[in-house]
Scaffold this motif. Structure first.
Motif, PDB file in Angstrom:
ATOM      1  N   GLN A 110      -8.724  33.806  26.479  1.00 21.85           N
ATOM      2  CA  GLN A 110      -7.683  34.324  25.635  1.00 21.85           C
ATOM      3  C   GLN A 110      -7.399  35.928  25.868  1.00 21.85           C
ATOM      4  O   GLN A 110      -6.354  36.131  25.761  1.00 21.85           O
ATOM      5  N   TYR A 111      -8.844  36.657  25.947  1.00 19.35           N
ATOM      6  CA  TYR A 111      -8.371  38.076  26.170  1.00 19.35           C
ATOM      7  C   TYR A 111      -8.632  38.749  27.332  1.00 19.35           C
ATOM      8  O   TYR A 111      -8.789  39.871  27.508  1.00 19.35           O
ATOM      9  N   GLY A 112      -8.509  37.771  28.316  1.00 15.39           N
ATOM     10  CA  GLY A 112      -8.698  38.090  29.884  1.00 15.39           C
ATOM     11  C   GLY A 112      -9.803  39.239  30.004  1.00 15.39           C
ATOM     12  O   GLY A 112     -10.004  40.033  30.892  1.00 15.39           O
ATOM     13  N   ILE A 113     -11.084  38.654  29.442  1.00 16.54           N
ATOM     14  CA  ILE A 113     -12.257  39.365  29.796  1.00 16.54           C
ATOM     15  C   ILE A 113     -13.277  38.427  30.511  1.00 16.54           C
ATOM     16  O   ILE A 113     -13.402  36.985  30.349  1.00 16.54           O
ATOM     17  N   GLU A 114     -14.021  38.693  31.416  1.00 21.51           N
ATOM     18  CA  GLU A 114     -15.066  37.583  31.916  1.00 21.51           C
ATOM     19  C   GLU A 114     -16.022  37.313  31.040  1.00 21.51           C
ATOM     20  O   GLU A 114     -16.475  37.903  30.059  1.00 21.51           O
TER      21      GLU A 114
END
Lengths: 452, 452
Positions: free
Chosen positions: A151-155
């Motif tokens: 959802q937050y575009g982090i790995e």
């Protein structure tokens, strides 16, 4: 249709604040200690592992913490969750009791875990973190964090205990679907994992080893942090959305609970449901009995001791004052993987010491029996963890049948069991058993407690 | 939070009637024919297999059929289902289109199938039937009927295609959890199954064989009846609760759909969503484009013919006028088991012939790609069947991105994919492929159509 069965809330009713019970307790919880200095752990000690906002929440004592708008926007995918009256279960039991359950299984990963995974991903993303690491046993937490990171575009990089990695391929697939990288732990990508593999190439792994790996990778890179799915104060804080919604929904039903029951492993589901009701109880506005149910195979509240201990098996974490069976304790491989933790949340342990709730333990076969009865009457397949709470609810409802008391019972059905069908298979085929836990095994593990 | 994401309805809004589109069509659908006499099938022909109330519904032409209170009471366990705006998917696509989906995966067995399983179990129980038999492929229908039978205290006996029985043990477990007896088909408990096993002890089975077994057992015992999960008129009728609720919810959003998309196998999910909207369209109150999506591997609407054919592979059923690939057609083993049927519902086929909706076919890899994108944005893991509709929705939303049209798209997410993780695994690991379907294969199967 006579009396209501489900109370749904509009998305505008998603809570605006998390509730911090520390503000209302008669005494503050004992602080975590640095294992070398035995001094309380400060923000600097935790900074390599957690973002500053979560460190502040961990030590906070404000009664309410505002939920960021971005987090409420993601919560809208499944919150508010329904509160349901189990009319068909009541009828099947022939009980005068009323049984209500708050159902968290409709979340993306199928349990209550995204309630904290989402804010944890949010705060990390906001502080510029590129990747989160974590460990997972059965995979409930790993899949929740994988979803939240997407959802937050982090790995998201997950160390999954090798035994579960091999036995629960579908939870592993779920994490990968959400875009996470999943390692079997012990893994060759960390020093800690490599050391173990050198000596034990076939090691089945453990949560303790997986934590070591996830912490090692997070600590070595300033753009990487670590996330934990239970036990810590900020995790319990985030889970209070469950209880806040349930308070409003019970009021909509026109009911006040006489008994609130939840399963307790690390403690976040139980605290999430009960802390808002405890606030009302402490303020004298209601007086429910509150009861935690743990597995007989891992009974930290009912057979452990209250002492400072490590949160992980390897002894890398700060010392936490908690109900513990000793960090060397290895529970039987019961199917409720989420309840196989040697300790209990320090905050929840403190609340227990204050006498604000009671605890009991149940064996797994009676829990699966209750889970099956629930499925056939209410339709939902419960995960093995909340099946522990359901076993207690069924027992209480049958006591009410004997006494004629029309008690109002409330429980948290914190997840569905769609990824636990192997366990139900074992139960249906008569292969499941309850092993006794000898006192000697507990005593041996407790002998390994750190000396202060 | 600005615009709404979910519209939930109170349980009082569960529809009070099913909608029968036959009342509003300009021509009645062609009747089923007895294969020996070629005369329309009458109630007496069907009485050994179905209860009288369902036989009456099958042939009925009244616009509305009242939903029994008992059925509405069971519906309350999961209905009304939510209508959700896929804001995060829209953002991910960068489309000006608005995407709405009606989510049926929150039902006990995880799909839209209980919408008809419950009334079928109810009418049978009310007419004194002791046991229902059915067939199941991937297990969606079998688990729904097992749940419904548990609600009404009647037995459920299911023949599950051997290949699925072996490959999908968790759907099998789900049926057993709900109390059903599950046989691998072909089975030694029927004459039909025994004959096949004698010649082919390792037969992987087929839906046609499983139907033969279930029908044989039902026909031989006056206290036993048979149940079908799609294709027939009364099944489509029951599924209209989906569309009736969606109509109300779209109105609550203040929207009128420009395009409605559903996947179509036997046709019950597609008809359930679209028939109430078609009523509004026929009455001139809205004018949406309506589109059925079928798999390229089993394209009965787009590459089949409109003719009288048998409903089963063995040729035991009445002759049904429908879009068909021929009852000998054996589709590739794609993962969307619910879309692997050689024919299309006769009523839906008739509506198609009337020009009231359009159809298109999609390959499975693009469907899994859309399913994965949906999971990462909206959280829910779609079953492979509705992933076909999602692939179309994604394509349409991208067309809107090019043209700048802010179209309102509506689809039915008719089930979750928690029991389809093996399929997603294959997709993630790059092992999934699309096989072309040679025209010769269709022509050969169509050559086996019965001659009238």
């Amino acid at each position: 249709m006579s009396e209501a069965v489900r109370v749904l809330l509009d998305e505008s009713r998603i809570p605006r604040n998390w509730y911090n019970i520390v503000a209302d307790l008669p005494a503050p919880p004992p602080p975590p200690l640095h294992p070398d200095t035995l001094q309380p752990v400060g923000p600097d000690d935790l900074a390599p592992l957690f973002p500053m906002e979560l460190i502040a929440q961990e030590a906070g004592s404000e009664r309410f913490v505002a939920i960021p708008q971005s987090v409420r926007d993601v919560y809208r995918l499944w919150r508010p969750t329904p509160l349901i009256r189990a009319r068909r279960l009541e009828r099947d039991l022939g009980t005068p009791a009323k049984i209500y359950y708050k159902y968290e299984g409709g979340s993306p990963s199928g349990s209550h875990k995204p309630n904290t995974a989402v804010p944890q991903a949010y705060y990390n993303a906001r502080e510029g973190i590129r990747r989160l690491t974590t460990e997972t046993g059965a995979g409930q937490w790993g899949s929740a964090l994988a979803f939240a990171c997407a959802q937050y575009g982090i790995e998201c990089e997950i160390w999954m205990v090798r035994a579960s990695y091999d036995q629960k391929p579908h939870r592993r697939s779920l994490m990968r679907m959400y875009g996470a990288t999943v390692h079997a732990s012990p893994s060759p990508v960390t020093a800690a994992g490599s050391r173990i593999l050198a000596d034990h190439p076939d090691s089945p792994g453990s949560l303790g080893i997986a934590i070591s790996e996830a912490v090692e990778v997070a600590g070595a890179d300033p753009e990487v942090r670590y996330a934990l799915g239970s036990v810590l104060n900020h995790v319990l804080l985030h889970q209070t959305v469950i209880g806040e919604e349930a308070l409003e929904q019970m009021a909509a039903f026109g009911e006040v609970p006489d008994l609130i029951v939840g399963c307790a492993g690390g403690g976040s589901n139980f605290a999430g449901l009960t802390f808002p009701f405890l606030r009302e109880k402490l303020a004298g506005r209601m007086n429910p009995v509150i009861r935690a149910i743990e597995p007989e195979a891992c009974p930290s509240l009912t057979r452990g001791t209250y002492a400072y201990d490590f949160g992980d098996a390897a002894g890398l974490t700060p010392l936490l004052k908690m109900h513990t069976l000793g960090h060397d304790f290895v529970p039987d491989p019961i199917h409720a993987g989420g309840l196989r933790y040697h300790g209990m949340s320090p905050l929840l342990s403190h609340v227990y010491e204050l006498g604000l709730f009671e605890a009991a333990a149940r064996g797994q076969t009676e829990c699966f029996e209750a889970g099956l009865r629930f499925a056939r009457t209410e339709g939902i397949i419960p995960a093995p963890e909340p099946a522990h709470a359901l076993a207690e609810v069924v027992a209480e409802a049958l006591r009410c049948k004997e006494t004629g008391e029309p008690k109002v019972l409330l429980t948290a059905l914190c997840g569905h069991g769609h990824f636990d069908m192997n366990a139900y298979d074992r139960y249906l085929s008569g292969e499941m058993e309850d092993l006794s836990l000898p006192q000697e095994q507990i005593d041996t593990a407790l002998a390994g407690l750190p000396t202060l």
